[in-house]
Design a protein around this motif. Sequence first.
Motif, short mmCIF file in Angstrom:
data_model
loop_
_atom_site.label_atom_id
_atom_site.label_comp_id
_atom_site.label_asym_id
_atom_site.label_seq_id
_atom_site.Cartn_x
_atom_site.Cartn_y
_atom_site.Cartn_z
N LEU A 145 33.02 -63.69 -29.82
CA LEU A 145 34.01 -63.35 -30.87
C LEU A 145 33.72 -61.98 -31.50
CD1 LEU A 145 34.56 -66.83 -32.57
CD2 LEU A 145 36.10 -65.64 -31.00
N LEU A 146 32.48 -61.51 -31.37
CA LEU A 146 32.19 -60.16 -31.88
C LEU A 146 32.93 -59.09 -31.05
CD1 LEU A 146 28.38 -60.46 -32.74
CD2 LEU A 146 30.22 -59.93 -34.35
N ASP A 147 33.39 -59.47 -29.87
CA ASP A 147 34.19 -58.55 -29.04
C ASP A 147 35.65 -58.57 -29.42
OD1 ASP A 147 32.12 -57.60 -27.54
OD2 ASP A 147 32.41 -59.00 -25.87
N GLY A 148 36.05 -59.46 -30.32
CA GLY A 148 37.44 -59.56 -30.75
C GLY A 148 37.92 -60.99 -30.68
N PRO A 149 39.15 -61.22 -31.19
CA PRO A 149 39.69 -62.59 -31.23
C PRO A 149 39.83 -63.15 -29.81
CG PRO A 149 41.08 -61.05 -32.46
CD PRO A 149 40.08 -60.23 -31.72
N HIS A 150 39.64 -64.44 -29.70
CA HIS A 150 39.76 -65.12 -28.40
C HIS A 150 40.59 -66.38 -28.57
CE1 HIS A 150 36.41 -62.61 -27.12
NE2 HIS A 150 36.41 -63.16 -25.91
N ARG A 151 41.29 -66.74 -27.51
CA ARG A 151 41.91 -68.05 -27.45
C ARG A 151 40.87 -69.06 -26.95
NH1 ARG A 151 47.72 -66.60 -24.78
NH2 ARG A 151 48.02 -68.84 -25.13
N PHE A 152 41.17 -70.33 -27.19
CA PHE A 152 40.25 -71.39 -26.78
C PHE A 152 39.91 -71.28 -25.29
CE2 PHE A 152 39.00 -75.70 -25.61
CZ PHE A 152 38.18 -76.08 -26.66
N THR A 153 40.96 -71.13 -24.48
CA THR A 153 40.74 -71.08 -23.03
C THR A 153 39.94 -69.84 -22.63
OG1 THR A 153 42.93 -70.11 -22.90
CG2 THR A 153 42.75 -72.43 -22.30
N GLU A 154 40.12 -68.75 -23.35
CA GLU A 154 39.34 -67.54 -23.06
C GLU A 154 37.86 -67.76 -23.36
OE1 GLU A 154 42.76 -64.14 -23.99
OE2 GLU A 154 41.42 -64.82 -25.59
N LEU A 155 37.60 -68.47 -24.45
CA LEU A 155 36.20 -68.76 -24.78
C LEU A 155 35.57 -69.66 -23.72
CD1 LEU A 155 36.42 -69.30 -28.66
CD2 LEU A 155 35.18 -67.48 -27.47
N ARG A 156 36.35 -70.64 -23.26
CA ARG A 156 35.81 -71.53 -22.22
C ARG A 156 35.48 -70.74 -20.96
NH1 ARG A 156 38.41 -77.09 -20.66
NH2 ARG A 156 36.46 -77.09 -19.45
N LYS A 157 36.38 -69.81 -20.62
CA LYS A 157 36.14 -69.02 -19.40
C LYS A 157 34.92 -68.12 -19.57
CE LYS A 157 40.48 -68.33 -17.88
NZ LYS A 157 41.70 -67.54 -17.66
N ALA A 158 34.75 -67.58 -20.79
CA ALA A 158 33.65 -66.64 -21.03
C ALA A 158 32.30 -67.36 -21.09
CB ALA A 158 33.89 -65.88 -22.34
N LEU A 159 32.33 -68.67 -21.29
CA LEU A 159 31.08 -69.42 -21.48
C LEU A 159 31.00 -70.56 -20.47
CD1 LEU A 159 31.30 -69.57 -25.39
CD2 LEU A 159 29.76 -68.13 -24.06
N PRO A 160 30.75 -70.23 -19.20
CA PRO A 160 30.74 -71.27 -18.17
C PRO A 160 29.70 -72.34 -18.51
CG PRO A 160 30.49 -69.06 -17.20
CD PRO A 160 30.36 -68.91 -18.69
N GLY A 161 30.12 -73.58 -18.42
CA GLY A 161 29.20 -74.69 -18.69
C GLY A 161 29.41 -75.32 -20.05
N ILE A 162 30.12 -74.64 -20.96
CA ILE A 162 30.34 -75.24 -22.28
C ILE A 162 31.40 -76.33 -22.12
CG2 ILE A 162 32.18 -73.68 -23.12
CD1 ILE A 162 30.74 -73.77 -25.88
N SER A 163 31.18 -77.46 -22.79
CA SER A 163 32.18 -78.54 -22.72
C SER A 163 33.24 -78.28 -23.78
CB SER A 163 31.52 -79.89 -22.94
OG SER A 163 31.18 -80.05 -24.30
N PRO A 164 34.48 -78.73 -23.53
CA PRO A 164 35.53 -78.55 -24.55
C PRO A 164 35.11 -79.20 -25.87
CG PRO A 164 36.46 -79.40 -22.49
CD PRO A 164 34.97 -79.40 -22.32
#
Lengths: 112, 112
Positions: B30-49
């Motif tokens: 998020l320090l890189d800017g606003p993210h959508r939920f799905t973008e965060l999931r993609k950026a963090l492989p392995g995190i559960s919803p």
Amino acid sequence: MIAVPLPECGVSRFLTLLDGPWATLIVRELLDGPHRFTELRKALPGISPHTLTSRLRRFETYGIVTRTAYPEVPPRVEYRLTPLGEDLRDVLEAMAAWALTVPQPDPHPAAY
Amino acid sequence: MIAVPLPECGVSRFLTLLDGPWATLIVRELLDGPHRFTELRKALPGISPHTLTSRLRRFETYGIVTRTAYPEVPPRVEYRLTPLGEDLRDVLEAMAAWALTVPQPDPHPAAY
């Protein structure tokens, strides 16, 4: 302990070295000076001996903590931050300084 | 989400707000800017919803992140650091700066 290669991303590397709250709390105690194993256990109520041992071994592996066994009766073993470990003081101070700017949540939020 | 009172010790308070590696990694994204939920999931492989939702809710509760739902079709929901959350940049930079001074372990240590 097998020393696994550290991640290249600085934040990820930090989280590999200090994983979970206990690791950081152990460092917080050691920043006050060297501690014996039993002193650390007393200072950190709730930590299991297994977790404490595992974190201290990781710190030794990566050069953050030294373990010194004194040839005394009864034997005395002391854990002490290395200069690299002492450098964590700035990080913990930054954590604490930020966290203390976070307001306490309203214990009685208005219901809308 | 019930907002529990935060610990008085700054380091403990930090560890309550950012508990475990995922919380810190979400902030890093998020320090890189606003993210959508799905973008965060993609950026963090392995995190559960479940974990992602839980961390984002805690961040909202304590005023670290805002959640904005845009009235679009399809709906768009964005997570963004508040100024308080943006202040974590200094903490993550301190973490990373320290961690990058930790040498990689010797992959072939001499056996004595």
